[in-house]
Design an enzyme around this catalytic site. Structure first.
Site, PDB file in Angstrom:
ATOM      1  N   ASP A 296      23.268  64.757  43.829  1.00  0.00           N
ATOM      2  CA  ASP A 296      22.128  64.120  43.171  1.00  0.00           C
ATOM      3  C   ASP A 296      22.125  62.645  43.518  1.00  0.00           C
ATOM      4  O   ASP A 296      22.612  61.838  42.754  1.00  0.00           O
ATOM      5  CB  ASP A 296      22.215  64.352  41.663  1.00  0.00           C
ATOM      6  N   GLU A 329      15.183  56.619  40.977  1.00  0.00           N
ATOM      7  CA  GLU A 329      14.639  57.842  40.366  1.00  0.00           C
ATOM      8  C   GLU A 329      15.259  58.077  39.001  1.00  0.00           C
ATOM      9  O   GLU A 329      14.570  58.425  38.044  1.00  0.00           O
ATOM     10  CB  GLU A 329      14.894  59.048  41.278  1.00  0.00           C
ATOM     11  N   GLU A 330      16.575  57.907  38.918  1.00  0.00           N
ATOM     12  CA  GLU A 330      17.286  58.283  37.684  1.00  0.00           C
ATOM     13  C   GLU A 330      16.790  57.542  36.448  1.00  0.00           C
ATOM     14  O   GLU A 330      16.642  58.147  35.390  1.00  0.00           O
ATOM     15  CB  GLU A 330      18.803  58.109  37.862  1.00  0.00           C
ATOM     16  N   ASP A 355      15.529  67.577  45.538  1.00  0.00           N
ATOM     17  CA  ASP A 355      16.312  66.903  44.490  1.00  0.00           C
ATOM     18  C   ASP A 355      16.855  67.918  43.492  1.00  0.00           C
ATOM     19  O   ASP A 355      16.640  67.817  42.292  1.00  0.00           O
ATOM     20  CB  ASP A 355      15.445  65.853  43.770  1.00  0.00           C
TER      21      ASP A 355
HETATM   22 ZN   LIG Z   1      18.130  63.692  41.206  1.00  0.00          ZN
END
Ligand SMILES: [Zn+2]
Length: 468
Positions: A296, A329-330, A355
């Site tokens: 991730d 993104e997180e 993802d």
């Molecule tokens: Zn991710």
């Protein structure tokens, strides 16, 4: 009709439950595209680009928390690597955002049975300060149960929310069972809690807490918010079941500052027709800070980049392929929003993101099933040899491409097997050794097939350097 088919047809008529169709009424056959099939098989057998990128990024940069120096080093690494691989128009498109960083964190049952529990702060958690806070635990088995509780029962206490998430192939449990993390802290704060701990949103039984983002909304004051490792959450439940008041000392020291910088790293395989709508593929470059963000989402950026590189090695596509390594993104898909603001109005033929780890693609779905059934059927035929089935009822996914899809880009989802994804997701265990090279190559093969089929045709060009 040949004689040899007769017994099969009789059998079909005799077993209607299997819903076998007469061959006379089947749609015309669709065979895999030979060029795409050759690229697919080569990637399945020989791809090393995805492993090299995943290994390189996780080793030479490591964790890549959004808007920190680590994420900036990752952008520099990406620019160097993408240029070395022969991509064109390699650039960073920066944006600003707040920076949240983790500090000291601990949780301890003070009474009735003093002991330490494994905890990690959730993103944007409030800080207890170094001294920590002490309070009685109040148990809920869902966010709804917390919401239903009178404020007076919660005020001054530390809320604990439990849940019962199980592993699933498509990861759909994450939507429902992620609620304690996403909404719990805000609801607890509004009811006057001094802190909140949740059972980690995960499916393993290691003593690794799963972090993840949450926001305080509706004017809620930030309070300390953490996730207990799953064995520790179960331990707390057993202690609570003894029926005596349980007091916890909680220390979560974290910091939030404004004015941090993140950015999207963008690279292209230029198409022969600059006016043709482009193929957008991406993953996210940032990660949480405990592991090295291998599944991730180093593997995601690696998979889509490797697939684009296989097209580049084969020649020039008609359409431009744009690869984006999204930033931040997180903490809430900020890179995807920044991309859509800058490029959402440009014509896109497709938008797709990887993802969900690096385990094999097991099914795909796409808007093309309705807008371009011929391409959809061709995709289905060309992906089937990889063991990939079509899902006519699928929906768009990919946090980073969602804003671009909302702006009108057609979508395609290549769905990975998520059966073990939430064992390591957002934990210190998200490291390179969790990636199976054979399954990683199957991913690259699927993405290469998709790009080859939707590229508008690849014409032999000047031989590309086969550098890493
Ligand atoms: Zn991710």
């Amino acid at each position: 009709m040949t004689r040899t088919l007769l017994p099969a047809l009789l059998l079909a008529a005799a077993t209607p439950a299997l819903a076998q169709q007469s061959i006379a009424t089947l749609p015309p056959p669709v065979l895999a595209d030979p060029k795409a099939a050759a690229l697919r098989d080569d990637a399945l057998e020989n791809d090393h680009y995805a492993w090299d990128i995943t290994e390189g990024l996780t080793t030479e940069v490591g964790q890549r928390l959004a808007a920190t120096g680590a994420e900036a080093r990752a952008r520099d690494w990406g620019v160097r690597r993408l240029k070395a691989m022969g991509f064109a128009n390699v650039r960073v498109e920066p944006f600003t955002m707040p920076v949240w960083t983790r500090g000291a964190e601990s949780a301890e049952i003070v009474s009735p049975f003093p002991q330490k529990l494994a905890i990690a702060a959730l993103g944007y958690s409030g800080s207890t300060g170094p001294a920590g806070v002490t309070g009685e635990i109040i148990y809920f088995d869902s966010v709804d149960a917390l919401r239903a509780a009178p404020d007076s029962a919660v005020r001054g206490k530390i809320v604990f929310i439990d849940h019962h998430m199980m592993p699933s192939q498509d990861g759909s449990d994450y939507g429902q069972f992620g609620a304690p993390r996403r909404q719990g802290p805000t609801v607890a704060s509004k009811k006057g809690a001094i802190g909140i701990v949740i059972r980690s949103i995960g499916t393993d039984h290691h003593r690794n807490p799963h972090t993840g983002v949450q926001y305080f909304t509706d004017g809620a004051t930030p309070i300390p918010a953490g996730a207990l490792a799953i064995p520790d959450a179960e331990q707390l439940v057993r202690v609570l079941k003894r029926g005596r008041p349980v007091v916890m000392h909680l220390t979560l020291v974290s910091q939030k500052t404004e004015g941090g910088q993140s950015g999207n790293v963008i690279a292209e395989v230029p198409g022969r027709d600059p006016r043709a709508p482009i193929l957008l593929v991406g993953g996210h470059l940032d990660s949480w800070d405990q592991g090295t963000g291998a599944i991730d989402d180093a593997s995601g950026v690696a998979i889509v980049t490797a697939a684009a590189k296989h097209i580049m090695d084969a020649g020039r596509p008609q359409r431009t392929i744009r690869v984006v390594w999204f930033g931040a993104e997180e903490p809430g898909g900020l890179g995807g929003k920044a991309y859509a603001e800058a490029h959402g109005k440009e014509p896109h033929a497709i938008a797709a993101e990887s993802d969900f780890g690096a385990d094999r693609i097991w099914r795909f779905s796409s808007q093309l099933s309705k807008t371009d059934p011929a391409s959809y059927a061709q995709l289905a035929a060309s992906l089937a040899p990889l063991g990939i089935t079509k899902n006519d009822k699928g929906e768009a996914d990919g946090t980073d491409v969602e804003p671009t899809i909302a702006a009108g880009a057609p979508w395609i989802s290549l769905g990975q097997d998520g059966s073990r994804y939430f064992d390591v997701h957002h934990t210190p265990d998200d490291t390179l050794d969790k990636i199976d090279p054979a399954q990683l190559r199957q991913n690259v093969a699927a993405w290469t097939t998709m790009l080859a089929l939707l590229s508008g045709g690849i014409e032999p060009g000047a031989k590309q350097p086969k550098r890493r």
